[in-house]
Design an enzyme around this catalytic site. Structure first.
Site, PDB file in Angstrom:
ATOM      1  N   HIS A 315      34.641  27.495   4.045  1.00  0.00           N
ATOM      2  CA  HIS A 315      35.284  28.738   3.578  1.00  0.00           C
ATOM      3  C   HIS A 315      36.752  28.487   3.270  1.00  0.00           C
ATOM      4  CE1 HIS A 315      36.364  33.133   3.777  1.00  0.00           C
ATOM      5  NE2 HIS A 315      35.240  33.183   3.109  1.00  0.00           N
ATOM      6  N   CYS A 316      37.391  27.651   4.071  1.00  0.00           N
ATOM      7  CA  CYS A 316      38.819  27.383   3.895  1.00  0.00           C
ATOM      8  C   CYS A 316      39.130  26.691   2.561  1.00  0.00           C
ATOM      9  CB  CYS A 316      39.338  26.518   5.030  1.00  0.00           C
ATOM     10  SG  CYS A 316      39.193  27.223   6.674  1.00  0.00           S
TER      11      CYS A 316
END
Length: 323
Positions: A315-316
């Site tokens: 996600h990052c």
């Protein structure tokens, strides 16, 4: 003001940062690149998912990306590091109403000041043909999570941290989120994960998985983040939100140091939901829970060991572009 669509809304594409700088990644560079390629392949899902836009910081990395991920579109734009969830713009609206909202970026409170990270969002937006506006305050995309209705969750540890916007109060932050992202409700959680250099980004702790429904980890007694998870559960319940729990990977160490490993850093794609796993006993159980939450998509667990050493997970390193 257009509100960001929830992550489970259909995407045109997913920007994904491709590890590029050997001085940052050292011996983890090639393995991290391979983890990113496997993540990108799962999101693309043989054309059943969305388009993948791999962003490489230099031509050498772009050449590797083109070779390893021929199914993707490779964009060569200089940046400091791969964490596009935080350095990239947040795309709001859909169709002709899409626009890119940028924010000031200060290297997670001055920890990592790398050339190009403060402008990569604007450059990627221009490359995608999206109108871009930049707000006058500091915010990273991983610090907030929304359900598309104007409701957001965040943490006090990050958004009220004096290393971001000193002097701003709860009300000040809420006013800015309303102005720039259409927020009409902010649910404040407390601390984020231990040893998280982002100062408690919520996308490692709690995620909207449907309107009014939030997923958080639950932990055993020896979990270093047990108290954090319990506090988050109480605050979400008090806010009247439906809470679903995932297992926690528990204590995960790399090179003798505790790292902020979390299954919550999953990415919701058009066809798949990709969950980072770490070789922990509850990896399979976590993927099974995610599959139950998203029965219309395929949940896939992929190792993210080398990305985690760099400071984050799937996600990052990604940011969606709504269809």
């Amino acid at each position: 003001m257009t509100i960001p669509l929830p992550e489970w809304a259909l995407h045109e594409a997913l920007w994904i940062g491709f590890p590029s700088d050997r001085s940052l990644w050292a011996e983890d560079l090639a393995p991290a690149q391979q983890e990113v390629v496997e993540f990108a392949r799962a999101i693309h899902a043989d054309g059943k998912g969305e388009a993948v836009w791999l962003v490489a910081a230099d031509e050498a990395a772009a050449t590797v990306a083109r070779k390893l991920a021929p199914f993707s579109r490779v964009i060569h734009e200089p940046f400091g590091d791969v964490w596009l969830r935080d350095t990239g713009a947040i795309v709001t609206g859909s169709g002709r109403n899409r626009r890119a909202q940028g924010f000031v970026f200060n290297g997670w409170g001055g920890k990592y000041d790398l050339p190009g990270d403060d402008s990569i969002g604007e450059r990627l937006s221009a490359e995608a043909g999206l109108a871009y506006a930049k707000a006058d305050w500091i915010l990273e995309g991983g610090a907030i999570d929304g359900d598309g209705s104007g409701s957001f969750i965040t943490t006090e540890q990050c958004l009220l941290n004096p290393n971001r916007n000193p002097g701003l109060s709860y009300a000040d932050i809420e006013q800015r989120l309303a102005r720039d992202l259409g927020a009409d409700r902010i649910v404040w959680l407390g601390q984020g994960l231990a040893n998280d250099h982002t100062d408690g980004h919520v996308d490692n702790l709690a995620r909207y998985v449907a309107a009014g429904r939030v997923a958080i980890p639950t932990a055993g007694r020896d979990d270093p983040n047990r108290a954090v998870y319990q506090d988050a559960a109480k605050r979400l319940a008090k806010a009247g939100l439906d809470v679903v729990t995932l297992p926690s990977p528990g204590l995960v160490e790399r090179d003798g140091e505790m790292v902020p490993a979390s299954y919550m850093n999953f990415v919701i794609g058009n066809a798949t939901v990709v969950v980072p796993i770490y070789g922990a006993p509850l990896d399979e159980a976590a993927v099974d829970v995610v599959q139950a939450i998203f029965p219309d998509r395929r949940a896939i667990g992929l190792r993210a060991d080398h990305l985690l050493i760099g400071g984050g997970s799937f996600h990052c390193i990604s940011q969606q572009v709504p269809r």
